[in-house]
Design a protein around this motif. Structure first.
Motif, PDB file in Angstrom:
ATOM      1  N   SER A 147      16.848  -6.940  -1.642  1.00  0.00           N
ATOM      2  CA  SER A 147      16.871  -5.561  -2.131  1.00  0.00           C
ATOM      3  C   SER A 147      15.701  -4.755  -1.574  1.00  0.00           C
ATOM      4  CB  SER A 147      16.874  -5.522  -3.663  1.00  0.00           C
ATOM      5  OG  SER A 147      15.721  -6.150  -4.183  1.00  0.00           O
ATOM      6  N   LEU A 148      14.544  -5.404  -1.399  1.00  0.00           N
ATOM      7  CA  LEU A 148      13.375  -4.700  -0.872  1.00  0.00           C
ATOM      8  C   LEU A 148      12.472  -5.668  -0.121  1.00  0.00           C
ATOM      9  CD1 LEU A 148      11.565  -2.167  -0.677  1.00  0.00           C
ATOM     10  CD2 LEU A 148      10.547  -2.855  -2.871  1.00  0.00           C
ATOM     11  N   ILE A 149      12.172  -5.312   1.111  1.00  0.00           N
ATOM     12  CA  ILE A 149      11.174  -6.028   1.908  1.00  0.00           C
ATOM     13  C   ILE A 149      10.068  -5.018   2.193  1.00  0.00           C
ATOM     14  CG2 ILE A 149      10.639  -7.175   4.076  1.00  0.00           C
ATOM     15  CD1 ILE A 149      13.609  -8.028   4.219  1.00  0.00           C
ATOM     16  N   THR A 150       8.857  -5.355   1.774  1.00  0.00           N
ATOM     17  CA  THR A 150       7.702  -4.483   1.990  1.00  0.00           C
ATOM     18  C   THR A 150       6.733  -5.179   2.934  1.00  0.00           C
ATOM     19  OG1 THR A 150       7.903  -3.584  -0.248  1.00  0.00           O
ATOM     20  CG2 THR A 150       5.784  -3.287   0.865  1.00  0.00           C
ATOM     21  N   VAL A 151       6.331  -4.469   3.968  1.00  0.00           N
ATOM     22  CA  VAL A 151       5.243  -4.934   4.826  1.00  0.00           C
ATOM     23  C   VAL A 151       4.049  -4.069   4.456  1.00  0.00           C
ATOM     24  CG1 VAL A 151       4.393  -5.274   7.173  1.00  0.00           C
ATOM     25  CG2 VAL A 151       6.836  -5.561   6.682  1.00  0.00           C
ATOM     26  N   CYS A 152       3.017  -4.713   3.948  1.00  0.00           N
ATOM     27  CA  CYS A 152       1.829  -4.007   3.478  1.00  0.00           C
ATOM     28  C   CYS A 152       0.703  -4.207   4.496  1.00  0.00           C
ATOM     29  CB  CYS A 152       1.415  -4.526   2.103  1.00  0.00           C
ATOM     30  SG  CYS A 152       0.039  -3.604   1.394  1.00  0.00           S
ATOM     31  N   LEU A 153       0.297  -3.124   5.121  1.00  0.00           N
ATOM     32  CA  LEU A 153      -0.747  -3.157   6.132  1.00  0.00           C
ATOM     33  C   LEU A 153      -2.095  -2.811   5.513  1.00  0.00           C
ATOM     34  CD1 LEU A 153       0.627  -3.894   8.778  1.00  0.00           C
ATOM     35  CD2 LEU A 153       2.094  -2.305   7.574  1.00  0.00           C
ATOM     36  N   HIS A 154      -3.156  -3.305   6.121  1.00  0.00           N
ATOM     37  CA  HIS A 154      -4.496  -3.134   5.558  1.00  0.00           C
ATOM     38  C   HIS A 154      -5.209  -1.873   6.026  1.00  0.00           C
ATOM     39  CE1 HIS A 154      -5.368  -4.998   9.430  1.00  0.00           C
ATOM     40  NE2 HIS A 154      -6.564  -4.464   9.319  1.00  0.00           N
ATOM     41  N   SER A 155      -4.653  -1.161   7.006  1.00  0.00           N
ATOM     42  CA  SER A 155      -5.302   0.058   7.496  1.00  0.00           C
ATOM     43  C   SER A 155      -4.248   1.064   7.952  1.00  0.00           C
ATOM     44  CB  SER A 155      -6.245  -0.251   8.660  1.00  0.00           C
ATOM     45  OG  SER A 155      -5.498  -0.575   9.821  1.00  0.00           O
ATOM     46  N   LYS A 156      -4.642   2.316   7.975  1.00  0.00           N
ATOM     47  CA  LYS A 156      -3.733   3.366   8.453  1.00  0.00           C
ATOM     48  C   LYS A 156      -3.436   3.186   9.942  1.00  0.00           C
ATOM     49  CE  LYS A 156      -4.558   6.665   4.845  1.00  0.00           C
ATOM     50  NZ  LYS A 156      -4.832   8.024   4.445  1.00  0.00           N
ATOM     51  N   ALA A 157      -4.392   2.672  10.696  1.00  0.00           N
ATOM     52  CA  ALA A 157      -4.163   2.435  12.123  1.00  0.00           C
ATOM     53  C   ALA A 157      -3.088   1.360  12.319  1.00  0.00           C
ATOM     54  CB  ALA A 157      -5.462   2.026  12.813  1.00  0.00           C
TER      55      ALA A 157
END
Length: 180
Positions: A147-157
């Motif tokens: 239903s939901l896959i989230t990729v969480c990045l540590h920086s805006k870059a």
């Protein structure tokens, strides 16, 4: 259709069915995000991991997730980036296998909401654009199984790199950034 989102936030405060943990092959406290997860989860996680078999690069294991806002941890051992030398192609294949192994284990367990870091792009030093290409290829293929896959990045870059790859190869952007 399942949703795939790319965000910039603090990964250890986001709820999901499972969080993907970059792992050491012996499922012991590693560096970076792995160390943060083990520090929060404590001795319960250490004890549970000690009962599991060694995890080779590209494989996945599952444990509970004590003291974290997820039910499970999906551990996978990512390869080291070899700076694009003669072993670089193998490293990319192994990185894609990490995603595929985690996704298969999540399917087997009936998990629907997954939370990924940028596998390989932390202490193992894969450039974000290469890591994004490998990850997004596997995640887009599997998105309808969740239903939901989230990729969480540590920086805006890093988030910008992942968005750029996603738009270039998949012709669309994903949900907006969050957090810092």
């Amino acid at each position: 259709m399942g949703q795939l989102q790319l965000i910039c936030d603090e990964i250890l405060i986001i709820g999901a069915d499972a969080l993907v943990c970059p792992a050491h092959k012996h499922l012991i406290r590693g560096r970076g995000l792995s160390a943060q997860i083990y520090d929060r989860a404590g001795e319960t996680l250490v004890s549970e991991c000690s009962q599991l078999p060694e995890c080779a690069v590209g494989e996945a294991r599952i444990t509970s997730a004590p003291n974290l806002p997820v039910q499970y941890l999906l551990h996978t051992v990512t390869p080291q980036w070899s700076s694009g030398d003669q072993w670089g192609a193998r490293g990319l294949e192994q990185l894609r296998q990490c995603y595929e192994s985690v996704l298969e284990l999540a399917r087997q367990r009936g998990l629907k909401r997954l939370l990924f870091p940028a596998l390989g792009a932390g202490t193992n030093r894969f450039p974000h654009e290469l890591a994004a290409h490998q990850g997004l290829e596997a995640l887009h293929r599997a998105r309808n199984d969740f239903s939901l896959i989230t990729v969480c990045l540590h920086s805006k870059a890093a988030l910008a790199d992942w968005h750029r790859v996603n738009t270039r190869f998949y012709g669309r952007s994903t949900s907006a950034e969050h957090g810092s």
